[in-house]
Design an enzyme around this catalytic site. Structure first.
Site, PDB file in Angstrom:
ATOM      1  CB  THR A   1      -0.958  -0.365   1.555  1.00 13.91           C
ATOM      2  OG1 THR A   1      -1.721  -0.898   1.043  1.00 13.91           O
ATOM      3  CG2 THR A   1      -1.993   1.554   1.026  1.00 13.91           C
TER       4      THR A   1
ATOM      5  CB  CYS B   1     -22.185 -12.119   3.313  1.00 13.55           C
ATOM      6  SG  CYS B   1     -21.591 -13.042   2.312  1.00 13.55           S
TER       7      CYS B   1
HETATM    8  C1  LIG Z   1      -2.497  -6.132  -5.719  1.00 15.34           C
HETATM    9  C2  LIG Z   1      -2.330  -5.821  -4.620  1.00 15.34           C
HETATM   10  N1  LIG Z   1      -1.325  -4.628  -3.811  1.00 15.34           N
HETATM   11  C3  LIG Z   1      -1.674  -4.162  -2.751  1.00 15.34           C
HETATM   12  C4  LIG Z   1      -1.565  -4.873  -1.837  1.00 15.34           C
HETATM   13  C5  LIG Z   1      -1.683  -4.254  -0.803  1.00 15.34           C
HETATM   14  O1  LIG Z   1      -0.639  -4.747   0.356  1.00 15.34           O
HETATM   15  P1  LIG Z   1      -0.058  -4.453   1.741  1.00 15.34           P
HETATM   16  O2  LIG Z   1      -1.083  -5.321   2.743  1.00 15.34           O
HETATM   17  O3  LIG Z   1       1.098  -4.558   1.469  1.00 15.34           O
HETATM   18  O4  LIG Z   1      -0.088  -2.943   2.023  1.00 15.34           O
HETATM   19  C6  LIG Z   1      -2.344  -6.319  -1.849  1.00 15.34           C
HETATM   20  C7  LIG Z   1      -3.010  -7.040  -0.593  1.00 15.34           C
HETATM   21  O5  LIG Z   1      -3.797  -6.816  -1.200  1.00 15.34           O
HETATM   22  C8  LIG Z   1      -2.424  -6.656  -2.937  1.00 15.34           C
HETATM   23  O6  LIG Z   1      -2.829  -7.701  -3.115  1.00 15.34           O
END
Ligand SMILES: Cc1ncc(COP(=O)(O)O)c(C=O)c1O
Length: 407
Positions: free
Chosen positions: A77, A331
């Site tokens: 993220t 859900c």
């Molecule tokens: C494609 C993708 N991008 C970003 C993320 C976010 O990763 P993180 O949990 O390391 O912030 C995820 C995880 O949910 C993901 O699957």
């Protein structure tokens, strides 16, 4: 071998930390606990060396030329936000247009929405019914104002693999930076940032048998040298791109996880791919009216996303509560809408609500897959027997021709 429940088949959400990774990180909590920036003493230097080793392992896992291009973060993220906002702000003078795809992860989509609020223009490309980007549409969307194209490696819901090398080539030809969110890709599909013409790449430890809370952004240094505006200001760590004391134990673990992923890639992807095939073959042999969501071929080995017609989504999930999976139904999420990814593929709401994402990983066994096939078959059959729609289908009635209102 007896199957132990609950069975974990949600490896896209997160993965169990590999015991070898745990062993590697533990000494960095209480023995080698120095701050990697404290180079005046041995504690700091040992921490710095361990971080550098991890950087090398991370660089190698993605085909990077040098470990100097790895910026350590808290996860994908943060890496997504740093890449997208960092590039947009740095290259604002060159243009104000960004391109991404409507099936990207929320971290990518919402970073773009935030930039729209600042006045940037964003094109959210649609996908084809198989979940893949249409390269002709991508070409057509690029203008002389386009500064960044963000397209993921592997989709987190349907597992489809975007044509990264072709996208990279288009980006190079048009002189636009290419950012790839490879959170679901590293260790699952072959990633080579050089061969694929990628300029920025995000990945994260907890999707590849490492711990939660650590990730990386790879930032190209040559041809072209990519520059970013940082999100955090402070002590100037990570060449000023990400201030903050490095999480040494987590970084050591991330490096170890990447090293294992690289060393075991061929064996692991083949084994997981065979388990996925076993699951799909088993379900198809037992059940009619089930649909695979997303391309059958351009797909990461551990992913199977299936919709089960004529069952009720929540009842299906409850029925298989001893198997941890994720669903495209409302859900399991905070929102009431069915999955936006499945909607983008043109999957109808009813089918999106009955979709199950099976995420197979390193620690799954053939016995677990067989148990899952048997359990899902039993529950789907039971629910269908209770369904008046299923009865009509069995009688040969084409439901699309039924006048439900009686007018
Ligand atoms: C494609 C993708 N991008 C970003 C993320 C976010 O990763 P993180 O949990 O390391 O912030 C995820 C995880 O949910 C993901 O699957």
């Amino acid at each position: 071998m007896a199957v132990v429940t609950p069975i974990y088949l949600d490896n896209h959400s997160t993965t169990r930390v590999d015991p070898r990774v745990v062993d590697a990180m533990v000494p960095y909590f209480s023995t080698y606990y120095g701050n990697a920036a404290s180079r005046t003493h041995v504690f700091g230097r040992l921490a710095e060396e361990a971080v550098d080793t991890a950087r090398g392992q991370l660089a190698k896992a993605i085909g990077a030329r040098t470990d100097k291009e790895i910026v350590l973060t808290s996860g994908a993220t943060e890496s997504d936000n740093l890449a997208i906002k960092g590039a947009a702000h740095m290259y604002r003078g060159k243009g104000d247009h960004l391109i991404t795809v409507c099936t990207e992860h929320k971290a990518v989509l919402d970073a773009h929405h935030a930039l729209e609020q600042e006045g940037f223009r964003v094109t959210f490309l649609p996908v084809q019914p198989n979940g893949l980007v249409d390269l002709t549409l991508l070409q057509a969307a690029i203008t002389d104002q386009t500064i960044l194209i963000s397209i993921m490696a592997v989709n987190n819901e349907i597992g489809v693999v975007q044509p990264l090398a072709e996208i990279g080539k288009i980006c190079k030809e048009r002189g636009v930076l290419f950012f790839c969110d490879a959170a679901q890709g590293v260790g699952k599909i072959a990633i080579d940032v050089e061969a694929m013409g990628i300029d920025l790449l995000a990945f994260t430890a907890h999707k590849m048998y490492g711990p939660k809370g650590v990730g990386a952004l790879w930032v190209r240094r040559k041809n072209p040298r990519v520059r970013l505006e940082p999100l955090f200001h402070g002590g100037g760590h990570e060449r000023g791109l990400r201030s903050g004391t490095l999480a040494v134990p987590l970084i050591v673990a991330f490096g170890k996880a990447a090293g294992l992923a690289t060393a075991e890639f061929a064996e692991e992807t083949a084994r997981i791919g065979a388990l996925r095939q076993r699951l799909w073959d088993g379900l198809r042999a037992n059940l009619a009216h089930i649909e695979l969501n997303g391309d059958a071929v351009a797909r990461a080995p551990g992913n199977l996303n299936v919709s089960f017609a004529y069952v009720e989504g929540e009842s299906l999930l409850m029925g298989i509560s001893d198997i941890a999976v994720s669903s495209g139904s409302a859900c399991t999420s905070a929102s009431l809408e069915p999955s936006y990814v499945l909607k983008a593929l043109g999957v109808h709401d009813e089918m999106a609500h009955t979709s199950i994402r099976f995420g197979i990983g390193r620690f799954n066994t053939a016995e677990e897959i067989d148990y899952t096939v048997a359990r899902v078959t039993e529950v789907v059959n039971r629910l269908r027997e209770m369904s008046p729609l299923w009865e009509m289908v069995q009688e040969g009635i084409d439901l699309s021709t039924v006048n439900w209102t009686g007018h």
